[in-house]
Write a protein that holds these residues in place. Structure first.
Motif, mmCIF file in Angstrom:
data_model
loop_
_atom_site.group_PDB
_atom_site.id
_atom_site.type_symbol
_atom_site.label_atom_id
_atom_site.label_comp_id
_atom_site.label_asym_id
_atom_site.label_seq_id
_atom_site.Cartn_x
_atom_site.Cartn_y
_atom_site.Cartn_z
ATOM 1 N N ILE A 1 0.935 -1.120 0.059
ATOM 2 C CA ILE A 1 -0.039 -0.088 0.048
ATOM 3 C C ILE A 1 0.839 1.083 -0.030
ATOM 4 O O ILE A 1 2.036 1.246 0.669
ATOM 5 C CB ILE A 1 -1.131 0.269 1.135
ATOM 6 C CG1 ILE A 1 -1.784 1.085 0.932
ATOM 7 C CG2 ILE A 1 -0.254 -0.033 2.566
ATOM 8 C CD1 ILE A 1 -3.227 1.203 1.897
ATOM 9 N N ARG B 1 -0.246 6.871 -2.185
ATOM 10 C CA ARG B 1 -1.182 7.210 -3.420
ATOM 11 C C ARG B 1 -2.156 6.336 -3.381
ATOM 12 O O ARG B 1 -3.407 6.837 -3.796
ATOM 13 C CB ARG B 1 -0.162 7.103 -4.911
ATOM 14 C CG ARG B 1 -1.001 7.474 -5.973
ATOM 15 C CD ARG B 1 0.160 7.416 -7.123
ATOM 16 N NE ARG B 1 -0.915 7.942 -8.412
ATOM 17 C CZ ARG B 1 -1.513 7.513 -9.163
ATOM 18 N NH1 ARG B 1 -2.180 6.306 -8.862
ATOM 19 N NH2 ARG B 1 -2.267 8.085 -10.163
ATOM 20 N N ASP B 2 -2.095 5.051 -3.174
ATOM 21 C CA ASP B 2 -3.165 4.320 -3.041
ATOM 22 C C ASP B 2 -4.313 4.690 -1.987
ATOM 23 O O ASP B 2 -5.556 4.520 -2.569
ATOM 24 C CB ASP B 2 -2.603 2.571 -2.619
ATOM 25 C CG ASP B 2 -1.879 2.073 -3.314
ATOM 26 O OD1 ASP B 2 -1.849 2.241 -4.720
ATOM 27 O OD2 ASP B 2 -1.168 1.203 -2.938
ATOM 28 N N VAL C 1 -5.962 7.556 -4.163
ATOM 29 C CA VAL C 1 -6.889 7.490 -5.252
ATOM 30 C C VAL C 1 -8.147 6.233 -5.067
ATOM 31 O O VAL C 1 -8.967 6.387 -5.654
ATOM 32 C CB VAL C 1 -5.849 6.688 -6.491
ATOM 33 C CG1 VAL C 1 -6.599 6.455 -7.549
ATOM 34 C CG2 VAL C 1 -4.861 8.066 -6.431
ATOM 35 N N ARG C 2 -7.424 5.160 -4.242
ATOM 36 C CA ARG C 2 -8.393 4.078 -4.005
ATOM 37 C C ARG C 2 -9.310 3.935 -2.881
ATOM 38 O O ARG C 2 -10.414 3.518 -2.961
ATOM 39 C CB ARG C 2 -7.455 2.735 -3.970
ATOM 40 C CG ARG C 2 -6.665 2.377 -5.219
ATOM 41 C CD ARG C 2 -6.056 1.246 -5.024
ATOM 42 N NE ARG C 2 -5.234 0.681 -6.099
ATOM 43 C CZ ARG C 2 -4.184 0.257 -6.342
ATOM 44 N NH1 ARG C 2 -3.966 -0.514 -5.352
ATOM 45 N NH2 ARG C 2 -3.647 -0.200 -7.375
ATOM 46 N N ALA C 3 -8.939 4.902 -1.880
ATOM 47 C CA ALA C 3 -9.827 4.976 -0.611
ATOM 48 C C ALA C 3 -10.415 6.349 -0.485
ATOM 49 O O ALA C 3 -11.778 6.316 -0.765
ATOM 50 C CB ALA C 3 -8.986 4.774 0.568
ATOM 51 N N GLU D 1 -12.802 7.407 -3.670
ATOM 52 C CA GLU D 1 -14.008 6.632 -3.733
ATOM 53 C C GLU D 1 -14.831 6.732 -2.451
ATOM 54 O O GLU D 1 -15.747 5.673 -2.283
ATOM 55 C CB GLU D 1 -13.377 5.207 -4.139
ATOM 56 C CG GLU D 1 -12.431 5.038 -5.338
ATOM 57 C CD GLU D 1 -13.549 5.092 -6.396
ATOM 58 O OE1 GLU D 1 -14.650 4.971 -6.410
ATOM 59 O OE2 GLU D 1 -12.816 5.766 -7.429
ATOM 60 N N THR E 1 -12.174 0.666 6.563
ATOM 61 C CA THR E 1 -11.548 0.072 5.485
ATOM 62 C C THR E 1 -10.373 -0.574 5.678
ATOM 63 O O THR E 1 -9.329 0.135 6.092
ATOM 64 C CB THR E 1 -11.390 1.124 4.305
ATOM 65 O OG1 THR E 1 -12.716 1.588 4.034
ATOM 66 C CG2 THR E 1 -11.054 0.296 2.965
ATOM 67 N N ILE F 1 -7.522 -2.122 -0.638
ATOM 68 C CA ILE F 1 -6.925 -1.113 -1.330
ATOM 69 C C ILE F 1 -5.671 -1.452 -1.752
ATOM 70 O O ILE F 1 -5.032 -0.716 -2.600
ATOM 71 C CB ILE F 1 -6.958 0.231 -0.988
ATOM 72 C CG1 ILE F 1 -6.402 0.398 0.313
ATOM 73 C CG2 ILE F 1 -8.575 0.692 -0.811
ATOM 74 C CD1 ILE F 1 -6.214 2.035 0.612
ATOM 75 N N SER G 1 -2.325 -3.026 -3.501
ATOM 76 C CA SER G 1 -1.666 -3.508 -4.641
ATOM 77 C C SER G 1 -1.167 -5.068 -4.634
ATOM 78 O O SER G 1 -0.639 -5.345 -3.591
ATOM 79 C CB SER G 1 -0.526 -2.771 -5.303
ATOM 80 O OG SER G 1 -0.774 -1.476 -5.476
#
Length: 142
Positions: free
Chosen positions: A49, A52-53, A56-58, A61, A68, A73, A75
């Motif tokens: 993780i 950036r993740d 962008v992903r949490a 969204e 969470t 999230i 990779s």
């Protein structure tokens, strides 16, 4: 002279568990002043993780960082190398795959460190690291 990854890698890498929350990961990144964290269940790497993740992903969204888990999230299928790999070979793979870091594992695939592009910058490979970083920093063509 050829160097092995174990000679240039960062050891004692901090990790986070797959069920830990995104908020816990963000706080750990802040406290350690790092961008990536390997996600481990015991000593085995499950994923990675990055800061950036999280964005962008949490956050983008509308995921709740308190509830969470990082496994939602992270990779998966992350790149790794072995501690006894040649540094020059790993640099070549980083260039090809356009990545900035690899997880380092032993031959039993247990986490022993992390190696970043900057770790590979030596007298003989400094120019290549710069060229690799240029390619990695360029947007991928779609």
């Amino acid at each position: 002279m050829a160097r092995l990854i174990r000679e240039v890698m960062t050891r004692n890498v901090e990790v986070i568990g797959p069920n830990d929350t995104v908020r816990e990961a963000a706080r750990k990144m802040r406290d350690l002043d790092v961008g990536p964290l390997p996600i481990c269940d015991g000593k085995r790497v499950q994923g990675m993780i990055t800061d950036r993740d999280i964005v962008v992903r949490a956050i983008a969204e509308d995921m709740d960082p308190v509830r969470t888990p990082v496994s939602a999230i992270m990779s998966k299928g992350i790149q790794y190398c072995f501690e006894d790999d040649q540094a020059e070979d790993v640099l070549e793979r980083m260039e090809e795959l356009q990545v900035r870091r690899f997880i380092v594992v032993d031959r039993d695939k247990k986490l022993v460190g992390i190696v970043a592009l900057g770790d590979l910058a030596g007298e003989e490979s400094g120019h290549r690291v710069g060229k690799a970083l240029e390619g990695i920093s360029e947007p991928a063509s779609h």
